[in-house]
Design an enzyme around this catalytic site. Structure first.
Site, PDB file in Angstrom:
ATOM      1  N   GLY A 219       1.134  -1.605  -0.189  1.00 47.70           N
ATOM      2  CA  GLY A 219      -0.377  -0.259  -0.005  1.00 47.70           C
ATOM      3  C   GLY A 219       0.896   1.223   0.020  1.00 47.70           C
ATOM      4  O   GLY A 219       1.777   1.569  -0.190  1.00 47.70           O
ATOM      5  N   SER A 220       0.333   2.474   0.166  1.00 44.91           N
ATOM      6  CA  SER A 220       1.205   3.763   0.642  1.00 44.91           C
ATOM      7  C   SER A 220       2.581   3.792   1.266  1.00 44.91           C
ATOM      8  O   SER A 220       3.029   4.478   0.844  1.00 44.91           O
ATOM      9  CB  SER A 220      -0.027   4.744   1.508  1.00 44.91           C
TER      10      SER A 220
END
Length: 479
Positions: A219-220
């Site tokens: 993810g981020s």
């Protein structure tokens, strides 16, 4: 001698020759590999009759052997705080072993060739042969902080912490865990075997070391790698790129809050990391290109066979993407990008260490029964991921994640100490999102780098994973 008998004699001699060659090959050249083969249970059964060496954290024995007593010559393996350390120590039982018990088996059971002289002297003096003791790099407070955090949260996942300057693994916790004592009994092997079978068939996979061997979409948290690629390519923290409310990548890619990242104007790289902007970071990935993004990830350890710690480590993946839509999503840690928690701790550690990623390791030293040192850790640089100036820029950007006006990870703040971090929320094929946080502290003198992942937490990395990371950082810094 007639011809048929002569032929039969030659054939019989040839068979004896082949038999002798086979025996010689097995006994002289294959002996070690057969003795240490996973299917050779005798190596473990025989070890029950030996005083196996201890596994230590600091000065405390967390695994040791005690005589069973009575008419038995066997030794019982004991584990202190078994569930806390099981992801690292594994378990030693009749017939098999896992974790450090397996990877360091020859040292622990005394069969390693480096112990040969000591074993010979013990034989001459009538002393009982003893295995070596293995000292781990684990910080007990950081390990306990990770376990406490997961117990309170009630979720599966993993937490890994490193010393950024050396690569020493300060914590490696995987949830759910298990109690090695439940499977180590030599007096009730039936119950121990049943307990092991239950663990092997448990859908929650308590035997899986999620920190080193499970891959997740990061993810981020992967956005720091995308930012690193942009900076190495000539961008600055103030460089801007379009950051709309949604970006067309085959299907719409929105930002977490549903709007643009900078009021509709192009957003700076630094602010995009601070706020964790999806659309701008996807645009940055497309801007730098698939090869550069993959190369940058590889600089941090992706697509690389990480040396055994000595526990095996599953390779993290960041392939070269040529499709624009897939590349954009790869830039925010989705599509084909997969990472272990250890890998993401290495990303944080590499930035903390001025761009140099250290080779991770779990064994600090090995001591013979007479306390002489057989081996000790020698920190090594695995790779240089970014220049020191880029590492400084990334550090300042990650500090904004915890301290900025639009901070996405302000829950990781520690009073009086600057924390550099990055949140992550990763979509999965099914079920709620995984939630991440990577960080290091103090930002100006890093002592610990952490990666925490919560499986299917369904929240955000800042609310679920960051508090666990904060506990672990505080545990080390407060020492």
């Amino acid at each position: 001698m007639n011809k048929p008998i002569r032929r039969l004699s030659v054939f019989a001699l040839a068979l004896f020759g082949v038999l002798l060659l086979n025996v010689t090959w097995i006994q002289a050249f294959q002996a070690d590999s057969l003795r240490e083969h996973d299917y050779n249970r005798r190596q473990f059964v025989d070890s029950l009759n030996q005083a196996r060496g201890a596994i230590l954290v600091g000065s405390e024995e967390i695994a040791w052997s005690e005589p069973v007593g009575g008419d038995s010559d066997q030794y019982q393996r004991q584990y202190e705080a078994g569930e806390l350390y099981a992801p690292v120590t594994g378990a030693f039982r009749a017939g098999s072993s896992t974790g450090i018990e397996q990877s360091e088996n020859n040292l622990l059971n005394g069969s390693d060739e480096r112990l040969a002289v000591g074993n010979f002297l013990d034989t001459l003096t009538g002393e009982e042969q003893q295995g070596a003791s293995v000292q781990l790099t684990i910080d007990p407070d950081a390990q306990q902080a990770a376990m406490d955090g997961f117990n309170e949260l009630g979720k599966n996942g993993a937490a890994v912490a490193l010393d950024p300057s050396t690569g020493a693994i300060l914590a490696s916790y995987s949830n759910p865990t298990f109690d090695p004592n439940s499977v180590a009994s030599v007096t009730d092997t039936t119950a121990a075997g049943e307990a092991w079978t239950d663990l092997e068939t448990d859908e929650q996979q308590p035997l899986l070391n999620r920190g080193l061997n499970e891959r997740y979409p990061p993810g981020s948290t992967f956005k720091v790698i995308t930012a690193a690629a942009a900076l190495e390519g000539g961008a600055t923290p103030d460089s801007t790129i379009d950051a709309p409310a949604t970006l067309d990548l085959g299907a719409p890619l929105p930002n977490a809050w549903g709007g643009p990242c900078n009021g509709g104007a192009p957003d700076s790289l630094a602010h995009s990391i601070e706020q964790s902007c999806n659309t701008s970071m996807a645009n940055w990935a497309i801007e730098v290109g698939g090869q550069a993004l993959s190369d940058q990830a590889e600089g941090f350890g992706f697509n690389t066979e990480i040396p055994a710690t000595p526990l095996p480590v599953t390779e993290s993946l960041a392939p070269v993407e040529t499709d624009r839509n897939i590349l954009g999503r790869a830039g925010i840690g989705q599509s084909n990008v997969e990472a272990t928690p250890l890998q993401m701790a290495m990303v944080a550690g590499g930035i903390a260490n001025g761009g140099d990623v250290m080779t991770p390791y779990l064994v600090e030293s090995v001591l013979a029964s007479d306390l002489s040192e057989i081996e000790s850790a020698s920190p090594e640089v695995l790779s240089t991921a970014v220049s020191s100036s880029v590492a400084d820029d990334l550090t300042e950007m990650m500090i904004r994640v915890t301290e900025g006006a639009d901070a996405s990870g302000d829950s990781a703040r520690i009073d009086g100490i600057q924390v550099a971090g990055k949140t992550g929320t990763a979509e999965t094929d099914s079920g709620p999102t995984h939630n991440w946080f990577i960080s290091f502290a103090p930002a100006d003198d890093p002592q610990i780098a952490v990666a925490v992942v919560i499986e299917n937490g369904g929240g955000s990395g800042g609310t679920l994973a960051a508090p666990i990371a904060t506990r672990m950082m505080e545990a080390v810094i407060n020492e």
